[in-house]
Each structure stands twice: as C-alpha cells, then as structure tokens.
Design an enzyme around this catalytic site. Structure first.
Site, PDB file in Angstrom:
ATOM      1  N   GLU A 108      27.315 102.667  78.478  1.00  0.00           N
ATOM      2  CA  GLU A 108      27.312 103.057  77.056  1.00  0.00           C
ATOM      3  C   GLU A 108      27.177 104.571  76.878  1.00  0.00           C
ATOM      4  O   GLU A 108      27.745 105.145  75.946  1.00  0.00           O
ATOM      5  CB  GLU A 108      26.186 102.321  76.320  1.00  0.00           C
ATOM      6  N   GLU A 128      24.212  93.206  80.458  1.00  0.00           N
ATOM      7  CA  GLU A 128      23.073  92.885  79.585  1.00  0.00           C
ATOM      8  C   GLU A 128      22.822  91.389  79.428  1.00  0.00           C
ATOM      9  O   GLU A 128      21.683  90.939  79.393  1.00  0.00           O
ATOM     10  CB  GLU A 128      23.277  93.502  78.194  1.00  0.00           C
TER      11      GLU A 128
HETATM   12  N1  COA Z   1      16.029  99.970  85.365  1.00  0.00           N
HETATM   13  C1  COA Z   1      14.929 100.143  86.121  1.00  0.00           C
HETATM   14  N2  COA Z   1      14.975 100.237  87.453  1.00  0.00           N
HETATM   15  C2  COA Z   1      16.171 100.145  88.042  1.00  0.00           C
HETATM   16  C3  COA Z   1      17.353  99.975  87.316  1.00  0.00           C
HETATM   17  C4  COA Z   1      17.251  99.891  85.912  1.00  0.00           C
HETATM   18  N3  COA Z   1      18.309  99.742  85.133  1.00  0.00           N
HETATM   19  N4  COA Z   1      18.401  99.920  88.187  1.00  0.00           N
HETATM   20  C5  COA Z   1      17.863 100.076  89.407  1.00  0.00           C
HETATM   21  N5  COA Z   1      16.522 100.202  89.324  1.00  0.00           N
HETATM   22  C6  COA Z   1      15.577 100.398  90.392  1.00  0.00           C
HETATM   23  C7  COA Z   1      15.396  99.148  91.253  1.00  0.00           C
HETATM   24  O1  COA Z   1      14.459  98.269  90.675  1.00  0.00           O
HETATM   25  C8  COA Z   1      14.922  99.767  92.541  1.00  0.00           C
HETATM   26  O2  COA Z   1      13.574 100.110  92.373  1.00  0.00           O
HETATM   27  P1  COA Z   1      12.530  99.908  93.596  1.00  0.00           P
HETATM   28  O3  COA Z   1      13.058 100.765  94.708  1.00  0.00           O
HETATM   29  O4  COA Z   1      11.244 100.385  93.034  1.00  0.00           O
HETATM   30  O5  COA Z   1      12.576  98.447  93.925  1.00  0.00           O
HETATM   31  C9  COA Z   1      15.706 101.085  92.612  1.00  0.00           C
HETATM   32  O6  COA Z   1      16.089 101.382  91.284  1.00  0.00           O
HETATM   33  C10 COA Z   1      16.942 100.998  93.449  1.00  0.00           C
HETATM   34  O7  COA Z   1      17.721  99.917  92.983  1.00  0.00           O
HETATM   35  P2  COA Z   1      18.648  99.061  93.969  1.00  0.00           P
HETATM   36  O8  COA Z   1      19.129  97.873  93.186  1.00  0.00           O
HETATM   37  O9  COA Z   1      17.925  98.808  95.234  1.00  0.00           O
HETATM   38  O10 COA Z   1      19.820 100.102  94.229  1.00  0.00           O
HETATM   39  P3  COA Z   1      21.311  99.801  94.706  1.00  0.00           P
HETATM   40  O11 COA Z   1      21.869 101.131  95.053  1.00  0.00           O
HETATM   41  O12 COA Z   1      21.338  98.697  95.706  1.00  0.00           O
HETATM   42  O13 COA Z   1      22.051  99.245  93.399  1.00  0.00           O
HETATM   43  C11 COA Z   1      22.635  99.247  91.075  1.00  0.00           C
HETATM   44  C12 COA Z   1      22.271 100.100  92.293  1.00  0.00           C
HETATM   45  C13 COA Z   1      22.712 100.221  89.902  1.00  0.00           C
HETATM   46  C14 COA Z   1      23.982  98.557  91.293  1.00  0.00           C
HETATM   47  C15 COA Z   1      21.540  98.176  90.841  1.00  0.00           C
HETATM   48  O14 COA Z   1      20.277  98.820  90.899  1.00  0.00           O
HETATM   49  C16 COA Z   1      21.611  97.461  89.525  1.00  0.00           C
HETATM   50  O15 COA Z   1      22.392  96.555  89.386  1.00  0.00           O
HETATM   51  N6  COA Z   1      20.777  97.871  88.543  1.00  0.00           N
HETATM   52  C17 COA Z   1      20.614  97.189  87.284  1.00  0.00           C
HETATM   53  C18 COA Z   1      21.801  97.359  86.408  1.00  0.00           C
HETATM   54  C19 COA Z   1      21.581  96.666  85.105  1.00  0.00           C
HETATM   55  O16 COA Z   1      21.402  95.485  84.986  1.00  0.00           O
HETATM   56  N7  COA Z   1      21.613  97.486  84.041  1.00  0.00           N
HETATM   57  C20 COA Z   1      21.514  97.012  82.716  1.00  0.00           C
HETATM   58  C21 COA Z   1      20.250  97.464  82.093  1.00  0.00           C
HETATM   59  S1  COA Z   1      20.269  96.974  80.388  1.00  0.00           S
END
Ligand code: COA
Length: 243
Positions: A108, A128
């Site tokens: 977004e 979401e």
């Molecule tokens: N909010 C808070 N923390 C987040 C986050 C978010 N949107 N996205 C990632 N993190 C945190 C994870 O909890 C993790 O924290 P930790 O190390 O304390 O456990 C850290 O960031 C690394 O995330 P990780 O998933 O291990 O990294 P990755 O490189 O394997 O994957 C993404 C990256 C972005 C693909 C994956 O983190 C993801 O799918 N995030 C959520 C996306 C999402 O649903 N966004 C919508 C929010 S409304």
C-alpha cells in the site's frame, strides 16, 4: 537505530526504510518519521524516493505485533491509511524503489506513490485476509485502480503475489531494472527539469481520478480489529505456527 534514513541530495529526498530485523514493518515510530518528512518536504519542490536500506525487501507491511493490539479506536485513527492519504496527496512526485517483498501496508505504501520501479526480486501482495483484517490503507481501491478489478480481486481474495514481471504486466510496476537507485535518480531528474508549479497542478488535477475514499475501509477495519479471529491469526504469525 533510526527506522528511517533521510538524506537530501538537491531536490531529491532519499527515504530509506530501516528496520531490517522486522523486514521494514511499519510501526508507529516509522509512520511518524515518514509523516514528519512529508510535513517538511511539502514546503519546497522536491521528489521523494522510498527505498529499503536492506537489499531484498521493500516492506513487510504494518507491524503485526502492534496491529494485533490495535482496537477499533486505533483503526479509526487511520494510522497507515492516513499516512498513505497524505503521501498520495503530497504536492510533488513520489517514487518507490521495490527490491523484494512489498506486502500488506508495504504494498500500500508503494501504491500510494506516483511511480514504482522494481528489481527482479520484487514481490507484491496483500496478505491481510489471512490475518483476519482487510487491506484498509488503500489496497482495496488503489490496487484496483492500477491493475483493474480482476487482478485486485485475485490478490485480495486469494493472497496471490505478483512477481516483478507479473506486476509490470498488471500495471503495478512502471519499470523493472537492476539499477533501482540510478533509474530512480534519473526519473527524478527528468521530472525536475519540468515546471514544478505545472507539475503540482497536474498532480492535483489527476486527483480527480480518485475513484473512492478510504472511509468505508477504515470503518470496516475498526470492526475487524476487535475480532478474536484477527487476534488468533496474528498471534499465529508472531509465534510462527502458520509458517
Ligand atoms: N510485522 C511485524 N514483524 C514482522 C513483519 C510484520 N509485518 N514481517 C516480518 N516480521 C518479523 C518476523 O516476525 C521476524 O521477527 P523475529 O525475528 O523476531 O521472529 C522478522 O521480522 C523476520 O521475518 P521472517 O518472516 O523470518 O523473514 P523472511 O525474510 O523469511 O520473510 C517476509 C520476509 C516479509 C516474506 C515475511 O516476514 C512475511 O511474510 N511477513 C508478513 C507479511 C504480512 O503478512 N504483512 C501484512 C501485514 S498487514
């Protein structure tokens, strides 16, 4: 560690998202930092360029740890939705350099910019619904505005993610490049050679193309923010039970 690196280089403001340990998740501190830049940058012509200080990511969306605790009142404060409204309404052009996942609020944020340049690593998605909420900070309508309803439905309903090529084909990405910084600077320089005043007025004129406001989305999000389903799904993400 500052969550937003701000560097001014002539008429360009480089805004580096800098929460690498949380994949640039937008928490309230980062949102406030961007708000503060928007307030200052509106005083003189410039181009704002968002990028990630860490390669391989753009932004992972709203901070889920904060989101999980937000209630209806917080939804009505429109923390991200308000930021993206002001970003979209910024007087002069804005560019997002996307070098990895741009998910949820990260997508977004990119959608609220005037241009999106992407590397081959870019991925766009709106996850979401799997967290029990909706894309209430503009995704519901800015996505459809750029890509058409069919792609927006697929991304919003199913969580389908678009890679750089698919995003460009869908109209979400303006250019794919392996030199994001250089191409971003070049685009800003091209824009800056034109009349700032005429540019500002053109941007205002294009705002009449806005098909909707986020009013409904904010109210719907307030409803969803208080659901047990949302709390459970976000807890599952944070505890990594779903991945
Ligand atoms: N909010 C808070 N923390 C987040 C986050 C978010 N949107 N996205 C990632 N993190 C945190 C994870 O909890 C993790 O924290 P930790 O190390 O304390 O456990 C850290 O960031 C690394 O995330 P990780 O998933 O291990 O990294 P990755 O490189 O394997 O994957 C993404 C990256 C972005 C693909 C994956 O983190 C993801 O799918 N995030 C959520 C996306 C999402 O649903 N966004 C919508 C929010 S409304």
């Amino acid at each position: 560690m500052t969550p937003l690196y701000v560097r001014r280089d002539g008429f360009v403001w480089w805004l580096g998202l800098n929460r690498p340990d949380k994949r640039n998740a937008l928490d309230e501190v980062l949102v406030a930092a961007i708000e503060s830049v928007l307030a200052e940058a509106r005083l003189a012509p410039s181009v704002l360029i968002f990028y990630s200080t860490t390669p391989g990511i753009f932004a992972s969306g709203a901070d889920i740890a904060e989101l999980r605790e937000r209630d209806a009142d917080a939804a009505l404060r429109a923390i991200n939705a308000g930021l993206f409204e002001r970003l979209e309404a910024h007087r002069w052009p804005t560019i997002a350099l996307v070098d990895g996942p741009a998910l949820g609020g990260g997508c977004e944020l990119a959608l609220a910019c005037d241009f999106r340049l992407a590397s081959e690593c870019a991925v766009f998605g709106q996850p979401e619904l799997s967290l029990g909420i909706l894309a209430g900070a503009g995704g519901n309508w800015r996505l459809a505005q750029l890509t058409g309803l069919a792609t927006a439905r697929r991304m919003l309903y199913t969580g389908a993610r678009l890679d750089a090529g698919a995003a460009q084909a869908a109209g979400l990405v303006d250019e794919i490049t392996d030199d994001l910084t250089g191409r971003g600077a070049a685009l800003a320089a091209t824009i800056a050679r034109r009349s700032w005043r005429a540019l500002e007025l053109t941007k205002l004129a294009l705002r009449s193309q806005r098909p909707a406001t986020t009013t409904f989305d904010i109210a719907a999000q307030a409803l969803l923010f208080e659901s047990a389903d949302k709390y459970e799904r976000m807890t599952a993400f944070l505890e990594r039970r779903t991945r």
